[in-house]
Every structure is written in structure tokens, then in C-alpha cells.
Write a protein that holds these residues in place. Structure first.
Motif, PDB file in Angstrom:
ATOM      1  N   SER A 188      18.560 -24.125   3.067  1.00 38.32           N
ATOM      2  CA  SER A 188      18.926 -24.145   4.439  1.00 38.32           C
ATOM      3  C   SER A 188      19.784 -22.777   4.921  1.00 38.32           C
ATOM      4  O   SER A 188      19.868 -21.852   3.924  1.00 38.32           O
ATOM      5  N   LEU A 212      34.907 -22.958   5.738  1.00 45.63           N
ATOM      6  CA  LEU A 212      33.360 -22.589   5.805  1.00 45.63           C
ATOM      7  C   LEU A 212      32.708 -22.894   7.274  1.00 45.63           C
ATOM      8  O   LEU A 212      32.970 -23.874   7.803  1.00 45.63           O
ATOM      9  N   TYR A 243      20.733 -28.885   9.109  1.00 45.48           N
ATOM     10  CA  TYR A 243      20.800 -28.153   7.866  1.00 45.48           C
ATOM     11  C   TYR A 243      19.526 -28.643   6.787  1.00 45.48           C
ATOM     12  O   TYR A 243      19.585 -29.980   6.862  1.00 45.48           O
ATOM     13  N   GLU A 262      29.734 -23.807   8.715  1.00 51.00           N
ATOM     14  CA  GLU A 262      28.372 -24.379   8.349  1.00 51.00           C
ATOM     15  C   GLU A 262      27.222 -23.721   9.233  1.00 51.00           C
ATOM     16  O   GLU A 262      27.215 -23.606  10.283  1.00 51.00           O
ATOM     17  N   GLY A 263      26.150 -23.497   8.324  1.00 50.07           N
ATOM     18  CA  GLY A 263      24.946 -23.100   8.825  1.00 50.07           C
ATOM     19  C   GLY A 263      25.000 -21.942   9.442  1.00 50.07           C
ATOM     20  O   GLY A 263      24.019 -21.209  10.175  1.00 50.07           O
ATOM     21  N   PHE A 309      27.996 -20.299  -1.900  1.00 49.11           N
ATOM     22  CA  PHE A 309      27.487 -21.162  -0.634  1.00 49.11           C
ATOM     23  C   PHE A 309      26.353 -22.254  -1.160  1.00 49.11           C
ATOM     24  O   PHE A 309      25.463 -21.533  -1.938  1.00 49.11           O
ATOM     25  N   ASN A 323      22.639 -22.053   5.415  1.00 52.82           N
ATOM     26  CA  ASN A 323      24.043 -22.140   4.898  1.00 52.82           C
ATOM     27  C   ASN A 323      24.423 -20.957   4.095  1.00 52.82           C
ATOM     28  O   ASN A 323      25.759 -20.482   4.030  1.00 52.82           O
ATOM     29  N   PRO A 366      25.434 -27.869   3.261  1.00 52.25           N
ATOM     30  CA  PRO A 366      26.308 -27.016   3.259  1.00 52.25           C
ATOM     31  C   PRO A 366      27.604 -27.581   2.276  1.00 52.25           C
ATOM     32  O   PRO A 366      28.378 -26.787   1.669  1.00 52.25           O
ATOM     33  N   TYR A 367      27.736 -29.037   2.373  1.00 53.93           N
ATOM     34  CA  TYR A 367      28.960 -29.474   1.492  1.00 53.93           C
ATOM     35  C   TYR A 367      28.707 -29.801   0.165  1.00 53.93           C
ATOM     36  O   TYR A 367      29.619 -29.920  -0.574  1.00 53.93           O
TER      37      TYR A 367
END
Length: 481
Positions: free
Chosen positions: A182, A101, A177, A103-104, A378, A184, A383-384
Motif C-alpha cells: 500500500s 498516523l 489502501y 493513512e495512505g 509503517f 502507507n 495502514p492499521y
């Protein structure tokens, strides 16, 4: 027929402008360098900037406009004209990770081997108060080759407000984020109503209201909807206070609502009332940002955000008459998530540190139990995903228009397991302007992972006892007209 075509071409030549951008256009949420420059500018504490995407005219706030203007081509020309090609972007990566991934980056991921992303965008400027924007995307990797309309919206401004209809995403909050919405995720169908300029009442106020359609087939509930509201108050330059509320609701097999029902969706008075049609997946958050006026820095900002996947509140049916453990007196956030950070800038240097954590049941719900609070795999928020702790360090160094970015992250997930995955990553990205039209960005990233998780969903886990090291190389090319 030929004369008609010739006439159309002549008209097109007169209305086409290859050197401008309408100031009402959004700065796409994944344009991290532009946002870093805006947020770290000397006068940024005077403005509410936690409702992204921002319109193009906010780029003029940058303390160093020569850094930002080449990335936007221009940000100061309204009027009636067409710009069929604004930017051509080509991104190529090679990674030995099974899945990675980025991120963002609005739904950007890599699969093992060669990956390619292409983007083309343009717009029609419809005077001072309206614009139409499109962005196309091509994806190629070992599993897919796809062309798609990535973004598409019409935006109209009236008085201090704007309405946007189309396909886009948002990034809400003071951090890198958003916790609840977000950058993401890839853009989704939405209608957005928000303030373009602040309302005045004991300081500045801004808000954004989003109704989104998350069209996709899922294991839990397909085609859910998202409703989001963020309100921000800035009573003085040194402080900003925000509140965010989001609700995932509806989808196949779930109740639909009439217009008069949406107040109950917003206030979530009947969340978690079994069998009720307003039993949805809701989240609420508050945040505070403090700007410390230190002469040694252009900006010195501290921020904190707390969110809950449930609320103990006097207006909720299940909590009626209960006042225990509430702050401030009428509600308390349950099953929380936290985000805190620091943003510092001085001249050519921009530095950010951020910590975030989410509870084990954050981003999942008894209706949306598998994919949960996601879109196309997503996380809609951080993000996680759920049940994690993350640490981020980011340093951006400018050399005139060119720049070098260093990022380091450490993520532990899921916390409920003793053998949680421990991921450490480092990345370097360099930007070089070859000329006024062409920019090239080489990229390097190293990931080191213990107890490797093979499930790519941010709400589900499949931990192994394996230790993995992944290297990713990339290069991006931007041609701006």
C-alpha cells in the motif's frame, strides 16, 4: 571558465521547460484526489487501474480534466527537456496527539506539537520512452529535523512494458489502501517491471513485478527484502479479477538467493518448512471488482478482496497430498484478511465506503516476529496492521476546481483482547486554488479513542484503560510551475 559557465546556462535555458510533465512519470501514490478522479471517471471501467502508481497519461481518463490537470501541471508532453522544479509543497500541522498516523500518505506521521513537511520535486524528460524523477523531503517535529531524498527513479518504456529503478512505493488492489502492498509506507529501493499497456488474450491483462530492499535496523531481522507480483485480468468492462502475491524474505542472518532460486520464492513451495532456506513470510490474495452500469451514476463499483498469510496448496511441500477444504480445488487461504467496498460517483460527488479486517497473526511471522510486515514502523499493507477491523467513509465534493473532503473512520484493534482499542475519527480538508500556480488546503481532524494503545507499531500493542481525544489542525500549500 566564465565562458563555459555562460554556455551551460544558455544550453540549460533552451532545454528547460517549466510548463510540462512527461506522460511517463508516475502519479505519486499519495496523490489521493487525482486517483479519486481517475477511478470515478465515466469510462474507468474500461481500464485496469488497480496497479498504482499509474503513469501521468492515465490522468487524461478523468471525466473532468480541468480538476486534474492543475494538480499535474500538464500530462501530455514528452521530448528532451529539464524541469528542475515541478511542485513545491509545504505542510504544517499542530496536534495534541502523542503520535498520529496520516493513512495512505507514504509514511507521514505527526508527533505532539508542531510538525512540518516540505517537498520539492523535478524531473528530466528523456524523450518519449524514458524519464528521471526526484523528490526531496524535509521533516521537522519535536524529535527530528531531517533532509532526505524521498523519491528517486529512472523509468524506461519499451513496447507495452516499463522498467523502473530507484526509490518509490506502490499501492496494489481495488480499495483505498492495498492489503498486501500500500501507499502507507515511505518509498523504498526497488526494481519494478510491469505492463504500461494491457496485453490482449480473451480480454486485457496487466501485471507488475517488484523487488524491494527494506533497509533499516530492526529488533527481529534487519534489512529484509520484499518481492511482489500482481496480475490482473479484465475479460469485460463490467468485471476485473486480480491476484497478488508478496513475500518478505532475507535480511541479516537469513539466506540469500541466486537468480534461479526466485521461482521458489514466488511460488512459496517451502514456506513453513522448518530449517529450509525458503521458509519466508508470504501472503497471497485474490480480488474481484464489479462495475454496475447504472445511468444515475458515472461509476458504481463493488469490490472484494481476500488475502491469506498462509496457503493450503498442492504445490506446497507441507501440504502434499492434502486436498481437503480447498477452493478453487487447488488451494485455500489461511489466517485471512478481508477488504470489501463500494465506490460511487456522480458529477461533483465521489463517495467510498470500505471495510477491512486482518487476522491476529496477519503481518507477523516466526522470523519477522516483532516489526513484522512493516517498513520504518509503517505497515506495508493495510495502514492499521494486524488483528483489526476498520470502517471507512469518504465523501469528496467538488466546487469547480475547488473541493471539500470528509472522512470518517472506526477502528477496533486488537480483536483478540476484550478491551480492544476503539478509535473513531473525523476529518475535513478543503482545497482552494488561489490562482493557476497556488493551491491552499486547510485541514481538521478529531480522534476519539477508548483503551488507548501507546505502541505505535501496527504489529504490537500496549493497551491502557485511558480515553483520549485529540485535535489536529493543518494547512498545506502547493506551488506548481
Amino acid at each position: 571558465m566564465r565562458s563555459v559557465v555562460a554556455l551551460l546556462l544558455v544550453v540549460l535555458c533552451f532545454v528547460t521547460d517549466f510548463s510540462a510533465a512527461n506522460p511517463l512519470l508516475n502519479i505519486n501514490t499519495e496523490e489521493k484526489v487525482i486517483y479519486d478522479n481517475i477511478l470515478s471517471s465515466k469510462n474507468s471501467e474500461k481500464f485496469i487501474l488497480s496497479l498504482k502508481p499509474l503513469s501521468n497519461y492515465y490522468a487524461a481518463l478523468s471525466s473532468y480534466p480541468y480538476r486534474v490537470k492543475p494538480l499535474l501541471n500538464s500530462f501530455d508532453k514528452s521530448g528532451w527537456y529539464i524541469k528542475p522544479f515541478n511542485t513545491l509543497t509545504f505542510k504544517a500541522f499542530y496536534t495534541d496527539a502523542d503520535y498520529l498516523l496520516l493513512e495512505g500518505q507514504s509514511g507521514t506521521y505527526l508527533l505532539k506539537g508542531f510538525n512540518f513537511y516540505g517537498f520539492e520535486d523535478g524531473f528530466i524528460s528523456l524523450g518519449k520512452r524514458s524519464t528521471f524523477y526526484y523528490q526531496l523531503r524535509q521533516i521537522y517535529n519535536k524529535d527530528i529535523f531531517r533532509n532526505e531524498i524521498f523519491r528517486l527513479y529512472w523509468k524506461f518504456k519499451f513496447y507495452k512494458f516499463s522498467v523502473e529503478i530507484g526509490k518509490d512505493n506502490v499501492n496494489w488492489g481495488p480499495g483505498e489502501y492495498g492489503l498486501l502492498l500500500s501507499n502507507n509506507v515511505p518509498p523504498y529501493k526497488l526494481i519494478k517491471f510491469e505492463t504500461e499497456k494491457p496485453l490482449k488474450l480473451i480480454g486485457d491483462w496487466k501485471f507488475s513485478l517488484v523487488r524491494g530492499w527494506l533497509d533499516e535496523n530492526r529488533i527481529d531481522i534487519s534489512d529484509p527484502n520484499i518481492l511482489g507480483l500482481r496480475i490482473v485480468w479484465k475479460p469485460a468492462d463490467f468485471i476485473e479479477i486480480g491476484g497478488t502475491k508478496t513475500t518478505m524474505y532475507g535480511g541479516k542472518g537469513r539466506p540469500s538467493y541466486k537468480l534461479k532460486d526466485y521461482w521458489d520464492v514466488v511460488v512459496s513451495s517451502k514456506d513453513n518448512v522448518s530449517g529450509d532456506k525458503f521458509d519466508n513470510d508470504s501472503y497471497a490474495a485474490y480480488d474481484i471488482s464489479i462495475y454496475i452500469p447504472l445511468k444515475q451514476f458515472d461509476i458504481f463499483k463493488l469490490y472484494y478482496q481476500e488475502a491469506g498469510s498462509d496457503v493450503n496448496a498442492i504445490w506446497q511441500e507441507e501440504d502434499s497430498g492434502k486436498l481437503k477444504d480447498r477452493f478453487p480445488f487447488i488451494f485455500s487461504l489461511l489466517k485471512p484478511a478481508y477488504q470489501t467496498g463500494l465506490l460511487i460517483a456522480k458529477g461533483s460527488n465521489i463517495f467510498r465506503f470500505e471495510y477491512a479486517s486482518t487476522a491476529d497473526v496477519f503481518y507477523v511471522h516466526h522470523w519477522y516476529r516483532y516489526e513484522g510486515y512493516t517498513y520504518k514502523g509503517f505497515s506495508l499493507g493495510y495502514p492499521y496492521g494486524r488483528d483489526m477491523r476498520s470502517f471507512l467513509i469518504k465523501y469528496l465534493r467538488y466546487f469547480d476546481k475547488n473541493w471539500l473532503e470528509f472522512k470518517a473512520g472506526y477502528i477496533l484493534q486488537p480483536e483478540e483482547f476484550s478491551d480492544e482499542e476503539k478509535r473513531t475519527y473525523f476529518s475535513l480538508e478543503y482545497s482552494k486554488f488561489v490562482n493557476n500556480l497556488l493551491e491552499i488546503r486547510p485541514f481538521f481532524r478529531l480522534d476519539y479513542i477508548k483503551n488507548y494503545d501507546t505502541n505505535t507499531l501496527p504489529t504490537q500493542f500496549n493497551l491502557t484503560d485511558k480515553t483520549k481525544t485529540f485535535i489536529t489542525l493543518g494547512i498545506s500549500t502547493f506551488i506548481r510551475f
